[in-house]
Structure formats: C-alpha cells, structure tokens
Design a protein around this motif. Structure first.
Motif, mmCIF file in Angstrom:
data_model
loop_
_atom_site.group_PDB
_atom_site.id
_atom_site.type_symbol
_atom_site.label_atom_id
_atom_site.label_comp_id
_atom_site.label_asym_id
_atom_site.label_seq_id
_atom_site.Cartn_x
_atom_site.Cartn_y
_atom_site.Cartn_z
ATOM 1 N N ARG A 147 0.841 -1.202 0.000
ATOM 2 C CA ARG A 147 0.000 0.000 0.000
ATOM 3 C C ARG A 147 0.878 1.255 0.000
ATOM 4 O O ARG A 147 1.638 1.490 0.933
ATOM 5 N N PHE A 148 0.736 2.055 -1.045
ATOM 6 C CA PHE A 148 1.405 3.353 -1.145
ATOM 7 C C PHE A 148 0.360 4.439 -0.892
ATOM 8 O O PHE A 148 -0.768 4.357 -1.391
ATOM 9 N N VAL A 175 -5.446 4.098 7.683
ATOM 10 C CA VAL A 175 -5.078 3.795 6.296
ATOM 11 C C VAL A 175 -4.022 2.688 6.266
ATOM 12 O O VAL A 175 -4.031 1.819 5.399
ATOM 13 N N ASN A 176 -3.089 2.733 7.214
ATOM 14 C CA ASN A 176 -2.062 1.691 7.379
ATOM 15 C C ASN A 176 -1.282 1.447 6.095
ATOM 16 O O ASN A 176 -1.177 0.314 5.607
ATOM 17 N N ALA A 177 -0.711 2.503 5.554
ATOM 18 C CA ALA A 177 0.106 2.375 4.347
ATOM 19 C C ALA A 177 1.454 1.753 4.680
ATOM 20 O O ALA A 177 1.977 1.905 5.788
ATOM 21 N N ASP A 178 2.027 1.075 3.705
ATOM 22 C CA ASP A 178 3.382 0.534 3.852
ATOM 23 C C ASP A 178 4.431 1.588 3.522
ATOM 24 O O ASP A 178 5.504 1.614 4.127
ATOM 25 N N VAL A 179 4.121 2.439 2.557
ATOM 26 C CA VAL A 179 5.023 3.526 2.158
ATOM 27 C C VAL A 179 4.172 4.784 2.074
ATOM 28 O O VAL A 179 3.156 4.807 1.369
ATOM 29 N N LEU A 180 4.576 5.829 2.786
ATOM 30 C CA LEU A 180 3.720 7.002 2.981
ATOM 31 C C LEU A 180 4.492 8.298 2.763
ATOM 32 O O LEU A 180 5.576 8.490 3.316
ATOM 33 N N LEU A 181 3.907 9.191 1.991
ATOM 34 C CA LEU A 181 4.396 10.560 1.852
ATOM 35 C C LEU A 181 3.487 11.479 2.651
ATOM 36 O O LEU A 181 2.265 11.431 2.499
ATOM 37 N N VAL A 182 4.078 12.316 3.512
ATOM 38 C CA VAL A 182 3.329 13.323 4.253
ATOM 39 C C VAL A 182 3.749 14.693 3.739
ATOM 40 O O VAL A 182 4.880 15.132 3.973
ATOM 41 N N ASP A 231 -3.208 0.199 -3.592
ATOM 42 C CA ASP A 231 -2.551 -1.088 -3.335
ATOM 43 C C ASP A 231 -2.057 -1.653 -4.657
ATOM 44 O O ASP A 231 -2.843 -1.798 -5.607
ATOM 45 N N VAL A 232 -0.781 -1.961 -4.709
ATOM 46 C CA VAL A 232 -0.209 -2.520 -5.932
ATOM 47 C C VAL A 232 0.419 -3.869 -5.640
ATOM 48 O O VAL A 232 0.839 -4.156 -4.513
ATOM 49 N N GLN A 233 0.476 -4.689 -6.652
ATOM 50 C CA GLN A 233 1.082 -6.008 -6.541
ATOM 51 C C GLN A 233 2.499 -5.938 -7.084
ATOM 52 O O GLN A 233 2.712 -5.623 -8.265
ATOM 53 N N VAL A 234 3.466 -6.196 -6.209
ATOM 54 C CA VAL A 234 4.865 -6.218 -6.615
ATOM 55 C C VAL A 234 5.243 -7.663 -6.894
ATOM 56 O O VAL A 234 5.410 -8.475 -5.980
ATOM 57 N N VAL A 235 5.353 -7.997 -8.174
ATOM 58 C CA VAL A 235 5.631 -9.366 -8.608
ATOM 59 C C VAL A 235 7.135 -9.512 -8.789
ATOM 60 O O VAL A 235 7.781 -8.646 -9.377
ATOM 61 N N PRO A 236 7.724 -10.604 -8.293
ATOM 62 C CA PRO A 236 9.166 -10.796 -8.465
ATOM 63 C C PRO A 236 9.574 -10.794 -9.925
ATOM 64 O O PRO A 236 8.809 -11.185 -10.816
ATOM 65 N N GLU A 237 10.794 -10.352 -10.172
ATOM 66 C CA GLU A 237 11.332 -10.359 -11.525
ATOM 67 C C GLU A 237 11.617 -11.800 -11.963
ATOM 68 O O GLU A 237 11.753 -12.705 -11.122
ATOM 69 N N PRO A 238 11.715 -12.039 -13.279
ATOM 70 C CA PRO A 238 11.954 -13.411 -13.771
ATOM 71 C C PRO A 238 13.171 -14.070 -13.141
ATOM 72 O O PRO A 238 13.180 -15.274 -12.900
ATOM 73 N N GLU A 239 14.233 -13.289 -12.850
ATOM 74 C CA GLU A 239 15.429 -13.908 -12.285
ATOM 75 C C GLU A 239 15.174 -14.498 -10.907
ATOM 76 O O GLU A 239 15.862 -15.420 -10.479
ATOM 77 N N GLN A 240 14.161 -13.946 -10.185
ATOM 78 C CA GLN A 240 13.840 -14.521 -8.877
ATOM 79 C C GLN A 240 13.180 -15.891 -9.029
ATOM 80 O O GLN A 240 13.403 -16.783 -8.223
ATOM 81 N N TYR A 241 12.365 -16.035 -10.071
ATOM 82 C CA TYR A 241 11.816 -17.356 -10.362
ATOM 83 C C TYR A 241 12.935 -18.321 -10.758
ATOM 84 O O TYR A 241 12.914 -19.501 -10.421
ATOM 85 N N ALA A 242 13.926 -17.793 -11.466
ATOM 86 C CA ALA A 242 15.059 -18.634 -11.845
ATOM 87 C C ALA A 242 15.797 -19.132 -10.607
ATOM 88 O O ALA A 242 16.241 -20.279 -10.534
ATOM 89 N N LEU A 243 15.918 -18.251 -9.599
ATOM 90 C CA LEU A 243 16.545 -18.670 -8.344
ATOM 91 C C LEU A 243 15.738 -19.779 -7.675
ATOM 92 O O LEU A 243 16.285 -20.728 -7.115
ATOM 93 N N LEU A 244 14.408 -19.650 -7.732
ATOM 94 C CA LEU A 244 13.553 -20.687 -7.155
ATOM 95 C C LEU A 244 13.776 -22.016 -7.856
ATOM 96 O O LEU A 244 13.951 -23.057 -7.221
ATOM 97 N N LEU A 245 13.778 -21.971 -9.198
ATOM 98 C CA LEU A 245 13.977 -23.208 -9.944
ATOM 99 C C LEU A 245 15.345 -23.808 -9.680
ATOM 100 O O LEU A 245 15.509 -25.023 -9.567
#
Length: 474
Positions: free
Chosen positions: A27-28, A76-83, A446-460
């Motif tokens: 949440r931003f 609001v409970n944001a994860d990243v907040l600008l005041v 609220d945005v979805q931060v999806v790992p980059e392809p290289e992170q999936y490569a690390l999983l594999l």
C-alpha cells in the motif's frame, strides 16, 4: 561422495526461494496532513508535547490536530507514505538550505511524530481504537520553501517575505515533506536545485501565452529560478528483492499570482518533471551530481499533492495557440502510468452537497466528486481532486481509496466520536486551520509487486539443487 544437504536445510532453502518468488501487495499513500505551522519551531514543540501539558487552548488544538492526523494514518495503514506540509528541521533546528540530505536523514519532527503520535493508539468507543504503527525507515528532504532567493520575485518592489523565496514559505522549512516506509529505503535522489530554465520547452522561457514570464522576471531571476517549489525526490524502496521508485513532490498551487500566471505555469512544469523523469529524459540532473531519468522498465509510484485537478480548478489547461495543455493530464494520460483504477470515497460525493458549505462552486464542477481529495472553500475553488498515487504501468493495481467518511448527521456538531469527526467540514472556526485534521484527505493505492523473472530462476535453481541432493542420497 555423499551429499551434505540435510532434509531440514533443503526444506528451508525451498521455503526461502518460494517466499522470494511470491507476489506482494504493498500500500502506497499520500497525505497532505497540514502539519505545517504558522511560526518557525512550532511543529517541533507541538510534537514534543503529545499530552498538551501546560499550553493554551490554541496550542492544544494544534496538538489534537496532529493526533487526528496520526489516527487517520493508522487507519489507512500504508506501507510507504508521503506526508506533505510537514515543516523541515535540521537536527532540531527549523531551517531550510540547498544542502541535499543524505540517505537515512530524518528530521527531529519526523522522529517525534513517529515516537509520540504514530506509535500510540488512538480512537474511542464509537469509531473503535487503532494500534500504533511503526515505520522503520524515514527520509526527510530539504526544501525550497522559505529559502530566500535574494530577488523580488513578486515584483512588489521589496525583497522580503514568502513570495520572494525559492518556494513560498513564511520561514525556512515551512511546508516541507517527509517519507515513512516499512520497507528499506536503499537510495535517494533529490532535485531541489534543478533550474527551471534547464527543462527543454519549459513555460518559463517558452511561455506560449500573451502575458509571458520573460516579461515578468528579469534575466538574473530567470537564471536563478528553481523548478521545484519544495523538492522532487526519488526515494527508492526495496520490496520483494526489487526496487520501486517512490517519486514524491508537492508542486506549487496554481493560484496566488496575477495575470502572468507564474504559479500556474510552474505547477504545470513541476508535474511535467516526473513525466520526463519516468521517460528517462537525459536533460535531468540531481543534487547528488547524477544525470538522467529512470531506466526503461523501472517500477515506480508517483505520489503527492499536485495541486491540479484534471477538469476543474485553476491549473494550467486548455488550448493555447492551438496546443492542448492539461497540467495533471501529463501524468493521467501517460502510457507509462497505470490509471486503470481511480481512488474514490462516498464522503467526497456527499461533501459536494453538505449544507455547511459556503458557496456553490461544486455545482459547476465537471469532475466526479467521488474522486475529490480536498475539501476547499465552496465559494472558490470548491472541492477538487489534487492528491495522487499513480503506479507505473508495470505494477498491477489491486485497490485503493480516499479516507473521507460520510457525515452520518449533517445537522449535528462533529463531536460524536464517529469517523467523520477526523475529517470534518471546511471552515470550522473552533479548530486549528478550520478542520480537525486537514483540508486534504489521505489517498492510497494497493499494488502487486511481482518478483522479476530472475527470482523465479533462483527458485527453480533451488529446486534443482534439492532434487540433485536427494538423488545423490538415493
């Protein structure tokens, strides 16, 4: 040779790799919280005295306003907040300068607000209680507001006052901003000293209107004017193993000027700066000595009070010499920005018709009042959409909102303890600034931060390592 990878270690490796590859919802948020004060040092003293001990009713109202702001932030409970509108200080000394604040710098006021207000629960039996919220990371940039330019920028014959500062402010640091984050801040870039004239095609030296700014400002003033009225800051947070650029600013209101529209044109170009930055413009330089904008494909979220409504209000828009202009449209119509969902509230819709309003400006507005984010005087300009959280096109939006509850009883005083009491209505003379918290409302996405392809490569790769070890054991 026997494998040394034990089953428990293998399981841990698998769990770690799987966790790293999962998408994360973040949440931003932005909130012009009106935590500016009328005199230098007042914010520091207010935030150091959360119980309002030994103060006047006026000061107690200011401190209560800070508590109301903190409660809204907790809800609001944001994860990243600008005041926005948070007075700047340098290690406890109210001031402003042209010095870039290094990574990790937090003003004393930002720390006091965390320790004495955000960390404490708020609320009551009617609207419920909140828990404290902890932001492990903060960054407070320097600001142009109240920083003397040495020029008569408003052409009134006197070099003095807020109008003659690089950014309007009655004292150094007034109307600054600060950033809170639950995620690590790994780098910062600030653009406080970037000169307006160095933006190609700017509205300062390339003014298309009849009342040109080159006729209003002298050449030495043009050579010295900074683009940012406060600062433009890229605060990079690391989420799920990747970097997201939190692009923060607070452009000047497009009002409080004359026929030359110097503030409206500056507002337009302050907004344009981020449009150029996310496109990787090479003319840009920062306070740290680096050049250029974002790399192609970078993830970002633009946030702040941009003082521009796409349809209503006084921001620079319309047709000039056959060319279309729309200050905030430079972001809302940008293909690099995800505008598939717009935050809204029922409170904004209701507020357009509240009987306590003091004018009819809202009735002439074109924009959807559900998307309004500010409760301004309804004589003029009326309620507007001016606060934005805009993710990059490569971030998926999962939701969003505006903290603007509906007044359950417009005939009753706003002291019953319901959620609406935190926002109130414009122009209450018994409250600091005329409102319980701010004329602006907190906005989040609220945005979805999806790992980059290289992170999936690390999983594999991890799965392959586990499988190979198991085979060797067999």
């Amino acid at each position: 040779m026997k494998a040394t990878l034990k089953p428990l270690a293998a399981a841990l490796l698998l769990a770690t790799a799987a966790s790293a590859a999962q998408a994360e919802t973040v949440r931003f948020a932005t909130f012009n919280a009106s935590l500016n004060r009328d005199a230098s040092g007042q914010l520091l003293s207010d935030l150091a005295n959360p119980l309002a001990g030994g103060v006047s009713t006026t000061v107690a109202n200011r401190i209560q306003q800070a508590h109301n702001v903190a409660e809204i932030i907790q809800r609001v409970n944001a994860d990243v907040l600008l005041v926005n509108e948070f007075d700047f200080d340098l290690n406890g000394t109210p001031t402003a300068s042209s010095a870039a604040m290094g990574l990790g710098y937090s003003s004393n006021a930002a720390k006091l607000f965390q320790d004495n207000f955000l960390s404490a629960g708020h609320g009551n039996a009617v609207r419920g209680m909140t828990s404290g919220i902890d932001y492990a990371y903060r960054y407070t940039p320097n600001t142009n507001t109240g920083l003397a330019s040495g020029f008569d920028l408003n052409n009134n014959g006197v070099v003095a006052g807020g109008d003659d500062a690089y950014g309007f402010g009655n004292f150094g640091g007034q109307y600054g901003f600060t950033i809170y984050s639950k995620y690590e801040i790994v780098s910062v870039r600030s653009f406080q000293t970037f000169l307006w004239k160095d933006m190609p095609g700017n509205l300062l030296t390339n003014d298309p209107t009849g009342s040109k700014l080159t006729d209003f400002y002298s050449q030495p003033e043009i050579d010295a004017l900074r683009l940012s009225s406060k600062n433009h800051v890229d605060v990079t947070v690391r989420i799920n193993g990747q970097d997201v650029h939190f692009l923060t600013a607070h452009p000047t209101p497009p009002t409080f000027d004359g026929a030359e529209d110097r503030n409206g044109k500056r507002n337009h170009d302050e907004i344009r700066f981020w449009a150029d930055y996310v496109a990787g413009a090479d003319y840009i330089y920062d306070d740290q000595g680096n050049t250029g904008g974002l790399e192609a494909g970078a993830k970002f979220v633009i946030a702040g009070d941009y003082n521009a409504d796409p349809f209503d209000g006084d921001s620079f828009k319309g047709t000039v010499n056959g060319e279309q202009y729309n200050a905030i449209g430079q972001l809302l119509d940008n293909p690099l920005i995800n505008t598939s969902a717009t935050p809204s509230s029922d409170g904004g819709t209701a507020a357009a018709d509240y009987p306590s309003n003091n004018g009819s400006a809202n009735q002439s507005h074109v924009g959807d009042p559900a998307q309004d984010t500010a409760d301004f005087s309804d004589a003029a300009p009326g309620n507007l959409r001016v606060d934005y959280v805009l993710p990059s096109a490569n971030l998926d939006i999962e939701g969003g909102g505006i903290y603007w509850p509906v007044d359950p009883d417009t005939s009753a005083a706003n002291n019953t303890g319901d959620a609406f009491d935190l926002v109130g209505t414009f122009g209450n003379p018994g409250l600091y600034g005329g409102l319980p918290s701010s004329d602006h409302k907190a906005v989040w996405v609220d945005v979805q931060v999806v790992p980059e392809p290289e992170q999936y490569a690390l999983l594999l790769a991890g799965l392959g390592l586990i499988g190979a070890a198991a085979r060797r054991r067999r």
